[in-house]
Write an enzyme that holds these catalytic residues in place. Sequence first.
Site, mmCIF file in Angstrom:
data_model
loop_
_atom_site.group_PDB
_atom_site.id
_atom_site.type_symbol
_atom_site.label_atom_id
_atom_site.label_comp_id
_atom_site.label_asym_id
_atom_site.label_seq_id
_atom_site.Cartn_x
_atom_site.Cartn_y
_atom_site.Cartn_z
ATOM 1 N N HIS A 184 0.932 -1.180 0.022
ATOM 2 C CA HIS A 184 -0.051 -0.021 -0.215
ATOM 3 C C HIS A 184 0.922 1.225 0.010
ATOM 4 O O HIS A 184 1.148 1.791 1.179
ATOM 5 C CB HIS A 184 -0.926 0.134 1.253
ATOM 6 C CG HIS A 184 -2.009 1.004 1.249
ATOM 7 N ND1 HIS A 184 -3.337 0.863 1.911
ATOM 8 C CD2 HIS A 184 -2.058 2.124 0.576
ATOM 9 C CE1 HIS A 184 -3.898 1.947 1.594
ATOM 10 N NE2 HIS A 184 -3.246 2.868 1.065
ATOM 11 N N HIS A 230 1.661 5.062 -2.206
ATOM 12 C CA HIS A 230 1.005 6.131 -3.023
ATOM 13 C C HIS A 230 2.331 6.843 -3.499
ATOM 14 O O HIS A 230 3.257 7.562 -2.849
ATOM 15 C CB HIS A 230 0.191 7.123 -2.481
ATOM 16 C CG HIS A 230 -1.187 6.398 -1.713
ATOM 17 N ND1 HIS A 230 -2.138 6.564 -2.507
ATOM 18 C CD2 HIS A 230 -1.528 6.092 -0.591
ATOM 19 C CE1 HIS A 230 -3.159 5.993 -1.572
ATOM 20 N NE2 HIS A 230 -2.632 5.600 -0.548
ATOM 21 N N HIS A 289 -10.914 -0.080 0.895
ATOM 22 C CA HIS A 289 -10.803 1.217 1.858
ATOM 23 C C HIS A 289 -12.175 1.101 2.539
ATOM 24 O O HIS A 289 -13.208 1.703 2.024
ATOM 25 C CB HIS A 289 -10.480 2.498 1.097
ATOM 26 C CG HIS A 289 -10.635 3.736 1.937
ATOM 27 N ND1 HIS A 289 -9.372 4.540 2.112
ATOM 28 C CD2 HIS A 289 -11.713 4.330 2.544
ATOM 29 C CE1 HIS A 289 -9.904 5.575 2.881
ATOM 30 N NE2 HIS A 289 -10.990 5.650 3.061
ATOM 31 N N HIS A 346 -5.598 -0.627 5.856
ATOM 32 C CA HIS A 346 -5.269 0.171 6.988
ATOM 33 C C HIS A 346 -6.398 -0.300 7.918
ATOM 34 O O HIS A 346 -7.063 0.990 8.340
ATOM 35 C CB HIS A 346 -5.103 1.670 6.611
ATOM 36 C CG HIS A 346 -6.120 2.016 5.489
ATOM 37 N ND1 HIS A 346 -7.405 1.864 5.518
ATOM 38 C CD2 HIS A 346 -5.803 2.864 4.540
ATOM 39 C CE1 HIS A 346 -7.915 2.607 4.511
ATOM 40 N NE2 HIS A 346 -6.967 3.179 3.780
ATOM 41 N N ASP A 367 0.993 2.733 3.877
ATOM 42 C CA ASP A 367 -0.046 3.781 3.431
ATOM 43 C C ASP A 367 0.810 5.055 3.173
ATOM 44 O O ASP A 367 0.347 6.054 3.559
ATOM 45 C CB ASP A 367 -1.208 3.834 4.331
ATOM 46 C CG ASP A 367 -2.342 4.610 3.508
ATOM 47 O OD1 ASP A 367 -2.205 4.970 2.441
ATOM 48 O OD2 ASP A 367 -3.191 5.173 4.415
ATOM 49 N N HIS A 394 2.498 14.567 0.927
ATOM 50 C CA HIS A 394 2.054 15.670 0.264
ATOM 51 C C HIS A 394 2.983 16.747 0.221
ATOM 52 O O HIS A 394 3.842 16.938 1.047
ATOM 53 C CB HIS A 394 0.886 16.138 1.262
ATOM 54 C CG HIS A 394 -0.540 15.076 1.466
ATOM 55 N ND1 HIS A 394 -1.005 14.762 0.261
ATOM 56 C CD2 HIS A 394 -0.838 14.027 2.195
ATOM 57 C CE1 HIS A 394 -2.225 14.126 0.442
ATOM 58 N NE2 HIS A 394 -1.894 13.655 1.525
#
Length: 428
Positions: free
Chosen positions: A56, A58, A177, A230, A303, A307
């Site tokens: 997992h 991003h 999710h 998660h 996860d 940002h």
Amino acid sequence: MSKILIRGAKVLGGEPQDVLIDGETIAAVGEDLNAEGAEVVEAAGRVLLPGLVDLHTHLREPGREDSETVLTGTRAAASGGYTAVFAMANTFPVADTAGVVEQVWRLGREHGYCDVQPIGAVTVGLEGRKLAELGAMHESAAGVTVFSDDGKCVDDAVIMRRALEYVKAFGGVVAQHAQEPRLTEGAQMNEGVVSAELGLGGWPAVAEESIIARDVLLAEHVGSRVHICHLSTAGSVEIVRWAKSRGIDVTAEVTPHHLLLTDEMVRTYNPVYKVNPPLRTERDVLALREALADGTIDIVATDHAPHPHEDKDCEWAAAAMGMVGLETALSVVQDTMVDTGLLTWAEVADRMSFAPARIGRASGHGRPVSAGEPANLTLVDTAYRGSVDPAGFASRSRNTPYEGRELPGRVTHTWLRGKATLVDGKLT
């Protein structure tokens, strides 16, 4: 490729052994190994694990390269001891076609810091209305086996059922999710005493648990595989435990931050603690640790959600949800699970390499540290303790909740098929 002799490492935390890498493969494991002309890595006192696998991650590319790219994300992965990551589909454009997943897969191959396995979207545009091209993504060069609308819940039961039926045909898995959207409208943090005192919109545990309960029953009805992303509440643990007792083919993951942090951190109003699902209570944290130890929760997944500065350096309500995790995950697991006696290093290898590779069908990863196996390895200095300094991260983003916190353990070396991607804590 040259030979590498790792001397005196504690393989999976056991007795010291030598490990000889020849090319892309482990040639031998034993005591007092010799290899003329081999590069020697003195590893006395350090723990050697199979390369970690994150189910997992991003990576943000394509579309949000200001947060992360496949290059910077995989460099962060190598720094954290990972040799394979599964890249979530919530990119721009969404990874809901064969073309987009192949683009991400090829970028991973070009950069070479770890293997990148794209996760395909369950629905077109993550909109929850129409199934995406699941079969085409599986048949593509990327060979997608895991599908998720992560960031959004597949809340339509009929769509979820159809997705489970579809992926069953080729042994795929739907990673859910679990968030009932109607129960979390305007939610800013965990619903409980702290949210009431702070006056922030609460996210009740039942919003997660109700979706998990529905989906394990759908998986049982269809005879397919479902994976819970998660997982974060004590109630969710009990539902998964019950489902496994019935023989339902369900697996679940927990993030490092849900093993360590609680909703008490939100009292600081620091948006670095804003995450989806939210940080829960101390009771939930202890239940998650116990469930990871007894195998109810199968794996640790980061996860990793990078940002840019401006999306976190703002008021709480406007801040983006998520935190980076690839470069600190193993340290948090050592802190919460190993140093507390809940897991052995061999069990860490299971939760962070063997099991995620098995769930995601990551060929060549999550393999034993033995002769004839691919040389995907990570070496950890478990005696190290130091404060987390995000300025030294390989990730493009710095939104870590651990800045300044002292954590144990440091990955010193990572090898991907015999090629060093990290040496003495520095990327090659």
